[in-house]
Design a protein around this motif. Structure first.
Motif, short mmCIF file in Angstrom:
data_model
loop_
_atom_site.label_atom_id
_atom_site.label_comp_id
_atom_site.label_asym_id
_atom_site.label_seq_id
_atom_site.Cartn_x
_atom_site.Cartn_y
_atom_site.Cartn_z
N ASN A 378 1.06 -0.96 0.33
CA ASN A 378 0.17 0.15 -0.17
C ASN A 378 1.06 0.97 -0.24
OD1 ASN A 378 -2.36 -1.33 -0.41
ND2 ASN A 378 -2.41 -1.69 2.36
N LYS A 379 2.38 1.30 0.33
CA LYS A 379 2.93 2.16 0.57
C LYS A 379 4.07 2.25 -0.75
CE LYS A 379 2.85 2.59 5.06
NZ LYS A 379 3.84 3.03 6.00
N THR A 380 3.60 1.07 -1.97
CA THR A 380 5.00 1.22 -2.52
C THR A 380 5.39 2.66 -3.34
OG1 THR A 380 4.26 -0.99 -3.76
CG2 THR A 380 4.86 0.30 -5.62
N TYR A 556 -7.31 -5.97 -1.39
CA TYR A 556 -7.05 -5.48 -3.01
C TYR A 556 -6.11 -4.55 -2.84
CZ TYR A 556 -6.78 -4.28 -7.71
OH TYR A 556 -5.34 -3.78 -8.48
N CYS A 557 -4.80 -5.94 -3.26
CA CYS A 557 -3.30 -4.19 -2.92
C CYS A 557 -2.92 -4.79 -4.58
CB CYS A 557 -2.16 -4.94 -1.81
SG CYS A 557 -2.61 -4.51 0.22
N HIS A 558 -3.51 -3.34 -4.90
CA HIS A 558 -2.48 -3.68 -6.15
C HIS A 558 -1.55 -3.61 -6.74
CE1 HIS A 558 -3.37 -1.25 -10.47
NE2 HIS A 558 -2.58 -0.61 -10.18
N PHE A 559 -0.41 -2.74 -5.91
CA PHE A 559 1.08 -3.14 -6.40
C PHE A 559 0.99 -4.20 -5.34
CE2 PHE A 559 0.08 1.47 -7.00
CZ PHE A 559 0.47 1.46 -8.71
N ARG A 560 0.57 -5.43 -5.44
CA ARG A 560 1.45 -6.45 -4.20
C ARG A 560 2.35 -7.19 -5.23
NH1 ARG A 560 -1.84 -11.42 -1.97
NH2 ARG A 560 0.18 -12.45 -0.83
#
Length: 605
Positions: A378-380, A556-560
């Motif tokens: 989430n902090k990408t 859901y984490c878009h940048f996982r």
């Protein structure tokens, strides 16, 4: 065992050199499209070895211009006339040969601040004498010179703690190491009190009596100092108004109907005459000089008489010890300069210790500020910000000191290079090599603190990959700063470098993603080293099949998935090692450009 006095005297280059100039004209252009203005208007002169010559005249007379021409500071197409150099055998010396036997001591005393008087002298001895003497003999020579110039009591004093007179004498002492036959001094008494002035001129007179050719410009000497000069060359409006012995001044002007008042300083009276305080007698003085022009033609053809009539005994005669000076190789000088750079870095707390403290503090702050951003999907975007801000910080703190580096050292570099201490390339390579460990250390301090506090991958390979990109970027920024520093003065250089750097940030690929950048602007990014620095940094953290990132929400984490990040930034086709190679090429390219810009600045052809 070396005898103290004989070591100094026998290091002399066994040459007496006389300088003759005939019909010298020097012009400068007034503005870009203005007419050319003559600074020197066909002057003649002869400066003999064994004499101390004063070039005098009011402001704007052409004193410094003449001195710069004779030293070689000004050797361009604007110079016309003949300048000849004759040795003690009456043979004409070539310019390259003469240049090896002369030194130029500038008006401003440019001395390294982080060395004692003895250390500065030893560095000069090592650069000039090489292995001609062992260390003990060099120390004897140094002590002898310092004692002669009344500097022995300041032997262990830092140069920045010296008085004005002591700095002037140290500037002369540094050049006396290899005992040059010709010495030029620009306003050696400027900024000194009357006692220091008298002491300085007395010392120069002693050096001239040893067979050297001493030539200096001086503005308005006292009567006591004026009578110490053997030869006076008076300039006004670019023309010679008087040339001859200082003691003959009053009689010469009296023969022309110009009588110096009793108890009046002859030097002041001469300057008052050519400054037209008693009327315009300059044409009359020029006519008196022009009447001797036939004598100059005969001097040109009878070179031997120039040497034989100087009345000075060769100062290398009757000496028991002869020391041959073997000029050290540039490789030897490189190690001496490298050691000097390391000592300077060690002693300059603002250059080393303060920087290390700042990089540690900023690394600590950034690490805490971006806490857990390296492993939290989430902090990408925040983590990409960490990379970008780190690159900006490291670039800026490397570039700004570099912009000021050469402007602050230019005077010292110009003096030492012109006086044959070393070649420019030797100095430049030594500075480059000495700077690399410091930049690596600063990068490591920052990277190691911020990397682990911001929860980047606990993988040594990834750490060293990011550390390598940071280090290369610092070196490139440092090189770019050197280029700007050689092209502009410190004020303009600081302003222009910030503007260019701001444009580099815009084309790096973060503030405007490559996917969102207009096509015609996108291609400009290939010329920007910040692009490759950002790509390489992101590849080191998110490339090479990195495992999925943590997703704290478990929804859901878009940048996982790290590949998603590369797609979003438009960096799917980038290769880490390709970025490294491009950064290395940029570093080499900027360093070469900086060298040639510095070379152009120093007017070295």
């Amino acid at each position: 065992m070396y005898n103290n006095r004989s070591v100094l005297l026998n290091l002399s280059k066994s040459k007496s050199i006389d300088i003759q100039f005939v019909d010298v004209v020097y012009e400068v252009q007034d503005g870009f499209s203005g007419l050319k203005k003559q600074i020197l208007k066909g002057i003649n002169g002869l400066f003999k070895s064994g004499n101390m010559t004063a070039i005098m005249g009011p402001s704007g007379a052409g004193k410094s211009t003449l001195l710069n021409i004779l030293t070689g500071f000004k050797r361009d197409k604007s110079l016309k006339g003949n300048i000849n150099y004759f040795n003690n055998k009456g043979n004409k010396e070539s310019w390259n040969e003469y240049k090896k036997h002369s030194c130029y001591i500038l008006q401003e005393d440019q001395l390294p601040n982080f060395f004692t008087v003895n250390e500065a002298m030893m560095i000069s001895a090592n650069l000039k004498l090489g292995n001609s003497l062992n260390k003990k003999a060099k120390q004897i020579l140094i002590d002898d010179i310092l004692d002669t110039l009344d500097l022995i009591q300041t032997k262990n004093t830092r140069t920045n703690k010296l008085s004005g007179g002591q700095k002037k004498r140290l500037s002369i002492a540094l050049e006396l190491i290899d005992n040059p036959p010709v010495m030029f001094l620009d306003e050696p008494t400027t900024g000194l009190d009357s006692s220091s002035c008298l002491q300085c001129i007395t010392m120069l007179q002693k050096l001239a009596r040893g067979g050297r050719t001493i030539i200096c410009t001086i503005h308005q000497p006292s009567a006591a100092i004026y009578k110490m000069f053997d030869h006076v060359y008076l300039l006004a409006d670019g023309l010679c108004m008087y040339e001859g012995a200082a003691k003959n001044t009053i009689n010469y002007f009296a023969d022309l109907g110009l009588y110096c008042p009793k108890y009046h300083n002859p030097a002041d009276y001469m300057l008052e005459i050519v400054s037209k305080e008693y009327g315009n007698f300059n044409d009359q003085l020029v006519a008196a000089i022009e009447s001797n022009k036939i004598a100059w033609q005969s001097k040109t053809s009878t070179n031997q008489s120039i040497i034989d009539n100087n009345g000075v005994k060769n100062y290398n005669e009757d000496k028991k010890i002869t020391v041959l000076i073997n000029t050290p190789s540039e490789f030897t000088r490189f190690w001496i300069l490298l050691n000097r750079c390391f000592i300077q870095f060690y002693r300059d707390w603002t250059l080393s210790y303060l920087k290390m403290l700042i990089h540690f503090s900023v690394g600590l702050f950034f690490g805490l500020f971006f806490e857990n951003s390296g492993n939290d999907s989430n902090k990408t975007i925040s983590n990409i910000s960490y990379i970008m801000i780190s690159l900006i910080y490291l670039c800026y703190t490397s570039m700004m000191p570099a912009v000021l580096k050469f402007p602050l050292e230019m005077a010292i570099l110009k003096k030492e290079r012109f006086n044959n201490w070393y070649q420019l390339r030797t100095y430049y390579i030594a500075l480059l090599i000495a700077n690399i460990p410091l930049q690596i250390l600063l990068s490591f301090i920052y990277c190691s603190i911020s990397y682990f506090l911001s929860s980047q991958p606990l993988d040594w390979n990834r750490f060293f990959m990011l550390f390598g990109i940071f280090t290369l970027t610092m070196h490139i920024a440092d090189s770019f700063g050197l280029i700007i520093g050689t092209m502009f003065n410190p004020v303009n250089g600081t302003f222009i470098s910030v503007i260019i750097f701001s444009m580099s940030i815009m084309f790096a690929g973060f503030f405007i993603f490559f996917n969102h950048m207009p096509q015609y602007l996108y291609y400009f990014s290939y010329l920007n080293y910040m692009r490759y620095a950002l790509e390489g940094s992101i590849q080191s953290l998110y490339g090479f099949n990195r495992e999925n990132l943590n997703c704290p929400d478990f929804t859901y984490c878009h940048f996982r998935i790290p590949q998603t990040i590369l797609i979003e930034l438009g960096m799917t086709n980038t290769k880490y090692w390709f970025d490294v190679i491009i950064l290395i090429i940029n570093f080499i390219f900027y360093r070469i450009i900086a060298y040639y810009m510095l070379k152009r600045n120093l007017l070295i052809i």
